[in-house]
Structures are given as structure tokens and as C-alpha cells.
Design a protein around this motif. Sequence first.
Motif, PDB file in Angstrom:
ATOM      1  N   THR A 160      -1.819  36.766 -28.220  1.00  0.00           N
ATOM      2  CA  THR A 160      -0.694  36.012 -28.795  1.00  0.00           C
ATOM      3  C   THR A 160       0.595  36.986 -28.340  1.00  0.00           C
ATOM      4  O   THR A 160       1.477  36.728 -27.839  1.00  0.00           O
ATOM      5  CB  THR A 160      -0.698  35.908 -30.166  1.00  0.00           C
ATOM      6  N   PHE A 161       0.681  38.189 -29.196  1.00  0.00           N
ATOM      7  CA  PHE A 161       1.741  39.200 -28.995  1.00  0.00           C
ATOM      8  C   PHE A 161       2.068  39.482 -27.460  1.00  0.00           C
ATOM      9  O   PHE A 161       3.218  39.279 -26.921  1.00  0.00           O
ATOM     10  CB  PHE A 161       1.624  40.393 -29.997  1.00  0.00           C
ATOM     11  N   VAL A 162       1.095  39.832 -26.779  1.00  0.00           N
ATOM     12  CA  VAL A 162       1.348  40.379 -25.702  1.00  0.00           C
ATOM     13  C   VAL A 162       1.447  39.180 -24.467  1.00  0.00           C
ATOM     14  O   VAL A 162       2.490  39.191 -23.672  1.00  0.00           O
ATOM     15  CB  VAL A 162       0.144  41.113 -24.809  1.00  0.00           C
ATOM     16  N   GLU A 163       0.922  38.066 -24.700  1.00  0.00           N
ATOM     17  CA  GLU A 163       1.079  36.735 -23.928  1.00  0.00           C
ATOM     18  C   GLU A 163       2.508  36.279 -24.047  1.00  0.00           C
ATOM     19  O   GLU A 163       3.063  35.481 -23.188  1.00  0.00           O
ATOM     20  CB  GLU A 163       0.262  35.696 -24.085  1.00  0.00           C
ATOM     21  N   ILE A 164       3.200  36.697 -25.137  1.00  0.00           N
ATOM     22  CA  ILE A 164       4.438  36.203 -25.340  1.00  0.00           C
ATOM     23  C   ILE A 164       5.581  37.451 -24.675  1.00  0.00           C
ATOM     24  O   ILE A 164       6.632  37.092 -23.846  1.00  0.00           O
ATOM     25  CB  ILE A 164       4.972  36.154 -26.733  1.00  0.00           C
ATOM     26  N   VAL A 165       5.276  38.422 -25.003  1.00  0.00           N
ATOM     27  CA  VAL A 165       6.275  39.843 -24.613  1.00  0.00           C
ATOM     28  C   VAL A 165       6.210  39.664 -23.137  1.00  0.00           C
ATOM     29  O   VAL A 165       7.212  40.296 -22.293  1.00  0.00           O
ATOM     30  CB  VAL A 165       6.000  40.729 -25.228  1.00  0.00           C
ATOM     31  N   ALA A 166       5.009  39.965 -22.532  1.00  0.00           N
ATOM     32  CA  ALA A 166       4.883  40.311 -21.142  1.00  0.00           C
ATOM     33  C   ALA A 166       5.450  39.623 -20.354  1.00  0.00           C
ATOM     34  O   ALA A 166       6.516  39.553 -19.402  1.00  0.00           O
ATOM     35  CB  ALA A 166       3.440  40.517 -20.763  1.00  0.00           C
ATOM     36  N   PRO A 167       5.607  38.028 -20.336  1.00  0.00           N
ATOM     37  CA  PRO A 167       6.217  37.160 -19.512  1.00  0.00           C
ATOM     38  C   PRO A 167       7.861  37.237 -19.883  1.00  0.00           C
ATOM     39  O   PRO A 167       8.368  36.923 -18.917  1.00  0.00           O
ATOM     40  CB  PRO A 167       5.767  35.900 -19.940  1.00  0.00           C
ATOM     41  N   LEU A 168       8.206  37.447 -21.043  1.00  0.00           N
ATOM     42  CA  LEU A 168       9.621  37.595 -21.195  1.00  0.00           C
ATOM     43  C   LEU A 168      10.133  38.955 -20.468  1.00  0.00           C
ATOM     44  O   LEU A 168      11.335  38.875 -19.859  1.00  0.00           O
ATOM     45  CB  LEU A 168       9.852  37.591 -22.748  1.00  0.00           C
ATOM     46  N   ILE A 169       9.481  39.831 -20.369  1.00  0.00           N
ATOM     47  CA  ILE A 169       9.898  41.177 -19.684  1.00  0.00           C
ATOM     48  C   ILE A 169       9.885  40.887 -18.208  1.00  0.00           C
ATOM     49  O   ILE A 169      10.825  41.219 -17.665  1.00  0.00           O
ATOM     50  CB  ILE A 169       8.890  42.367 -19.972  1.00  0.00           C
ATOM     51  N   LEU A 170       8.906  40.103 -17.837  1.00  0.00           N
ATOM     52  CA  LEU A 170       8.875  39.460 -16.382  1.00  0.00           C
ATOM     53  C   LEU A 170      10.090  38.957 -16.064  1.00  0.00           C
ATOM     54  O   LEU A 170      10.641  39.095 -14.989  1.00  0.00           O
ATOM     55  CB  LEU A 170       7.665  38.819 -16.131  1.00  0.00           C
TER      56      LEU A 170
END
Length: 593
Positions: A295-305
Motif C-alpha cells: 500500500t504505502f510503497v505502491e503509492i509513494v514510489a510512483p509519485l516519486i517517479l
Amino acid sequence: MGFMKPDLPEVDPAEFITRPLQDRLRFATQRWVDHGFGTQKVAFVIYVVKLVVLYALGGVLVATATSGLHLWEVSAWWNQPIVYQKLVLWTTLLEAIGVAGAWGPLTFKIKPMTGGIRFWARTGTIRLRPYTWVPGTAGTRRTALDVGLYWLLLASLVLGIALPGVIVTDSSNGLVAPWLMIAPVALLVLVGLRDKTIFLAARGEQYMPALIMFGLLPLLSFATMIVGLKLLIVVVWVCAGLSKIGKHFINVIPVMVSNSPCMPFKGLRRAHYRNAPHDLLPSRLARFMAEGLGTFVEIVAPLILLFSMNRTVTVVCAVFMVCYHLFIISTFPLAVPLEWNLLFAYTALVLFVGFPAQDGYSVLDMSPSWLILLVLAALLAFPVLGNIRPDKVSFLPSLRQYAGNWATGMWAFAPGAEEKLNRVQRQTTNTVDQFVATGVDREWAETLMNMGLGWRAMHSNGRGLFSTLLSHVPDVEQRTLREGELVCNTMIGFNFGDGHLHDENLIAAVQEQAHFEPGELIVVWAESQPITRLRQDFKIIDAALGVVARGRWSVTECVTTQPWLPDGPVACEITWSADHARFPLGTGLGSRA
């Protein structure tokens, strides 16, 4: 688990299928922890070969050969937009034929392994229209018009793949001609208005926005197209991550891990449960996997990308998303959408590493700038509506693919009534008969079908379905229970975890040909949970009489009880019942309410 032979449960099948439902569920769910479904390893090998040879190698070969590129010169084509465009078309084509996701034995397509085109290219098979108000779409049987539109859709996809590219606007890279992208979009819409099954099977909610961007945005600028595609994949990732916030998804992780052929260690499988086999509620490890990585990483990593201007950070996040999709592939999840996951892994590299933000492909480089708001509004419309009103939108456009919050159904046949399904025009037989056709003894086939019920009970919605059956269908122990997904599979050639494909509309279409008597087929069907409340609505449907009752259950109760309901069914409150209901309705027989 054997290579050629399945890992069968340690039971006498003749005795096992006569046990009470809760006893069968207890055995099936406890065994699932260590063995999953027990599928022979050769089945997984078949999927890997299909993914690597047919999809990946075949797709790249076709895309490069028709674009003036060479397969072996990877450095020359890996980030070419036309290759990416043609791989999207290739994926859509395979999905629309029925040989990508929702294919083969892991989706209980045993014999034959392919549904899809075998159903959709024939007149007379069941057709499910999405909206009753669209003129010219009445009826439940496929006509020559439907078959013609379907073949035109496939032809338009083949044409887009086969023809060479053209130079569009300021791009020095060849692109597929815009009209070759708009043609399949128009046909997807036309086909989808007459039959939602084909639209969803082709993953229209995923690929149609990309095709629209391929067709229209290059007319503005090449950079605008790339940024639009970045927004598309980030919205899919982030919305999928957001959908996992809640009480359902944590129950998905242990089930996936237990069934993964890439998880050979029994101790690690059991570590995802509190105290297997006695307590099968998710452990802290499962919670970390669900809420942290899932959940957390799947939201954060794409936004960083999306916003990163640093190449190292971009590459690290892109590689993480590649690994994320490869992990999903390794678990062979529900409906085995392996091709979709591999395409998204490649998309992460080609869009964000191949066209980094600092080289003129950031969100600020979309022109005109106001188009960003329009694109986001279009991409978010169905996910927002679908999570507030799940009854109006399939869980696929709602982007809840792995959330565990799905519409579901369980079909309960009176003794001998299941045979009436053979009256329906279709291109396969009942799932249990497919097992028998491969040489499996009838009693073993029934045992395997019951093991499938255990899979459903491992999820929150399954506990609600079985509670409703035990509470409101007094003769449930005498009935044959079938997972709605599997019945759907044999009726329309497709199943993907979406209960909207086997709700009262499919039941009515089946009834037109099967002619069940009142009480012969009772279906308990539940809608997804909306984000506005912690309750799920359900219906009890008599195939001959229609909806005979409506009610609701508490999601919290479903996720805090053991899969086999040792403390009795969860409270399933009836809020409405028809005067002609043929079985007791009300507070619920044996419910904990």
C-alpha cells in the motif's frame, strides 16, 4: 506438489464430500496454508512459457519487425515509442482473444483452456449488456452484428500492429498512425455497449486511455503524449494502492503467498498467519506486506517517479516497480494477469527511464498546461465513482484489482439441478465435468471443487457468503455449492474476479435456457464495500423468481472470524424480502446476531 501430478488432499473423497459445509471449509482452508490449491508444477511452467515465448518474445518480434528494427539490437528499440505502442496493441489483442489474462487451468479453464474467442466469435452465446437504456442493445444472445463487431475489433488491433509507423508532429521517432489507434477505441466502445464482457476482457479500462493518448496527444506534441502516459500509469498504481487501504487486502496476501510456487518454505508460508493451522487470521508479517510494501510503497514510489528530476532516484524507483510486478507474477494471482504485469514493468522503464523528467518530459512539459487537469479528471472519474458506488462501476475501472474488496457470488444447486446448465448454449461444460473429462474420478473432482470453496473462505467476502447461506438457506447442506466465478467462466468464457459478470443479469440469461424450477438454484451475491461505510450489501436470488431478499453484513465481523466460521455465521441482516420467498428470512438461522 508434483511436477506432472497435483498434490491431492489427504482425504477419502467419497467421505469428504459428505461432510458438513463448515467441516469441509476448515479442512480446505487449513490445508491451503501449506499447499495452496496443490496444482501440479507443469501448469505453472505452461504459464511461464506462454508469457515468455508467446507474449514477450512474440510481441517484441512483431513490434520490431514491423517498425524497421531488429530484435537482437535491444539498445536500439527498448525505449522506442512505436515499440511500446505496438506492445500495448499486442497485449490488447491477446486479451481480446482470451489467451492472456483469465486463461488456463489456474482460472479453472481445464478443458478447453481457452474461453474468449470460442464464445465471442459465435452467435447464440450469452451477451451481457452494461446499460439497459442504450438503444439497440436489447437481448441476451450474441447476434451476427456482435460477432462482426468483434472480428472488426481484432482486425483493427492487428492492423495497428502490422503497419509501419509515421512521423507525427515534432517527434523524430516513428509512431503508429493516429487513426490506427482511434479505430480500436471506437470499436471497443461499440462492442462494450453491447457486451461488457469483451470490453473488460480486453482490459479496456487500462488500454483504451493509452490508445486515446497515442491517437490524439501526438497532434499537440510528442512530450505531451509521454507525460499523458506517465499520468495514466501513475494513476493506476496510486489508485490501486489507495484501494488496499481498509480491512480486506490484508487477507489477500497470505492466500497469494500460500499458493505461490516460488514460495517453497513451509515456515515462511505459515509466518503470514497468526498461528497456522489453528488461527488463520493474518500475522504481523502479512500486515507489513499489505500495508507497507503493498500500500504505502505502491503509492509513494510512483509519485516519486512522476516528480523526480534526479536520474538515480528515478532509476531506483523504476527498478522497484519492476520488481513489484515481477513479485506479483511469481504468485500467479487470481485470473493470472501475467501479461498485464509484465507490460507495466516494461512501462515503468520505457516512460520514466527512457524519457526522464529532466529531459523535457515532466508534468510541467505538457502543453497546454491545463490539459493536465483534464487528463487527471478523466482518469480519476471511474475510480472515484466506483469506490463510492461500486454497484455502478466494475472493480476493474475502479482500479481495485488486488484489493480483496470484490463483488462475489455463490451458486447453490438443489440435488441434480446443476445438470440443467447443460441446456445453455456455450462452448464448454461445467467445471466439475471438465475435471472428469481429463480422467479425474467424479468424487475427486467434487473434492477439488470444494477445495476451491476454501480459497473463497480465506477472503473476507467469502465468510459473508457462507454465513448468508448457513443463516438463510436451511437446506444448504443438501445443496451443491459452486463459486460464481467458475459458473461465470463456463457461461461467458471469461472470469476475472468481477461479480458483476455473474449477478442477476447473468442468472436471468441462464434461466432463459436452463428453466430452473423455484428453489432449484439459489444464489447469494454480494456487492463490493463502498468507502463510505463498513458494510457490504448482499442479495439472495432464486433463478426462477429473481431477487427474493436483500441484506447486509459487517466487514469488521468478516475479517475477525476464522474462515470456517467456528463461532457460527457472522450476522447477516435481512433488510427486505419478497412475499414469495421460499425459505425462512429474517434474523438469520444460527447467526451470531
